[in-house]
Design a protein around this motif. Sequence first.
Motif, PDB file in Angstrom:
ATOM      1  N   GLU A   2       0.827  -1.206   0.000  1.00  6.22           N
ATOM      2  CA  GLU A   2       0.000   0.000   0.000  1.00  6.22           C
ATOM      3  C   GLU A   2       0.863   1.258   0.000  1.00  6.22           C
ATOM      4  O   GLU A   2       0.529   2.242  -0.662  1.00  6.22           O
ATOM      5  CB  GLU A   2      -0.900  -0.017   1.233  1.00  6.22           C
ATOM      6  N   THR A   3       1.972   1.213   0.718  1.00  2.00           N
ATOM      7  CA  THR A   3       2.887   2.356   0.756  1.00  2.00           C
ATOM      8  C   THR A   3       3.460   2.631  -0.622  1.00  2.00           C
ATOM      9  O   THR A   3       3.615   3.786  -1.022  1.00  2.00           O
ATOM     10  CB  THR A   3       4.027   2.073   1.754  1.00  2.00           C
ATOM     11  N   PHE A   5       2.071   2.088  -3.599  1.00  2.00           N
ATOM     12  CA  PHE A   5       1.080   2.726  -4.462  1.00  2.00           C
ATOM     13  C   PHE A   5       0.791   4.162  -4.035  1.00  2.00           C
ATOM     14  O   PHE A   5       0.596   5.038  -4.875  1.00  2.00           O
ATOM     15  CB  PHE A   5      -0.214   1.900  -4.502  1.00  2.00           C
ATOM     16  N   LEU A   6       0.787   4.415  -2.735  1.00  2.00           N
ATOM     17  CA  LEU A   6       0.594   5.769  -2.247  1.00  2.00           C
ATOM     18  C   LEU A   6       1.759   6.660  -2.663  1.00  2.00           C
ATOM     19  O   LEU A   6       1.562   7.796  -3.111  1.00  2.00           O
ATOM     20  CB  LEU A   6       0.438   5.761  -0.730  1.00  2.00           C
ATOM     21  N   THR A   7       2.956   6.151  -2.551  1.00  2.00           N
ATOM     22  CA  THR A   7       4.144   6.898  -2.980  1.00  2.00           C
ATOM     23  C   THR A   7       4.099   7.155  -4.472  1.00  2.00           C
ATOM     24  O   THR A   7       4.386   8.263  -4.935  1.00  2.00           O
ATOM     25  CB  THR A   7       5.421   6.117  -2.619  1.00  2.00           C
ATOM     26  N   LEU A   8       3.741   6.168  -5.244  1.00  2.00           N
ATOM     27  CA  LEU A   8       3.630   6.324  -6.694  1.00  2.00           C
ATOM     28  C   LEU A   8       2.581   7.379  -7.041  1.00  2.00           C
ATOM     29  O   LEU A   8       2.805   8.220  -7.913  1.00  2.00           O
ATOM     30  CB  LEU A   8       3.273   4.980  -7.329  1.00  2.00           C
ATOM     31  N   TYR A   9       1.456   7.359  -6.363  1.00  2.00           N
ATOM     32  CA  TYR A   9       0.388   8.328  -6.600  1.00  2.00           C
ATOM     33  C   TYR A   9       0.864   9.749  -6.309  1.00  2.00           C
ATOM     34  O   TYR A   9       0.595  10.678  -7.058  1.00  2.00           O
ATOM     35  CB  TYR A   9      -0.821   7.983  -5.731  1.00  2.00           C
ATOM     36  N   VAL A  10       1.596   9.921  -5.217  1.00  2.00           N
ATOM     37  CA  VAL A  10       2.083  11.244  -4.832  1.00  2.00           C
ATOM     38  C   VAL A  10       3.159  11.731  -5.803  1.00  2.00           C
ATOM     39  O   VAL A  10       3.188  12.902  -6.164  1.00  2.00           O
ATOM     40  CB  VAL A  10       2.612  11.225  -3.380  1.00  2.00           C
ATOM     41  N   ILE A  12       3.585  10.904  -8.982  1.00  2.00           N
ATOM     42  CA  ILE A  12       3.181  11.019 -10.379  1.00  2.00           C
ATOM     43  C   ILE A  12       2.721  12.436 -10.702  1.00  2.00           C
ATOM     44  O   ILE A  12       2.822  12.886 -11.840  1.00  2.00           O
ATOM     45  CB  ILE A  12       2.098   9.971 -10.740  1.00  2.00           C
ATOM     46  N   TRP A  13       2.190  13.176  -9.713  1.00  2.00           N
ATOM     47  CA  TRP A  13       1.684  14.522  -9.973  1.00  2.00           C
ATOM     48  C   TRP A  13       2.754  15.480 -10.458  1.00  2.00           C
ATOM     49  O   TRP A  13       2.498  16.219 -11.433  1.00  2.00           O
ATOM     50  CB  TRP A  13       0.951  15.068  -8.753  1.00  2.00           C
TER      51      TRP A  13
END
Length: 43
Positions: A2-3, A5-10, A12-13
């Motif tokens: 989960e960490t 995917f959260l890191t990837l999401y943050v 990517i912006w």
Amino acid sequence: METFFLTLYVLIWPVLVAGVLFGIARSFLREWATARREGRRLI
């Protein structure tokens, strides 16, 4: 996991923003060069 995917999401912006900014700047420079070649003002 989960960490990850959260890191990837943050992270990517900034990449998306940089891509959009690059596209806008590239279009502006192209328009500016065309106007300069034709001897007209950009605005």
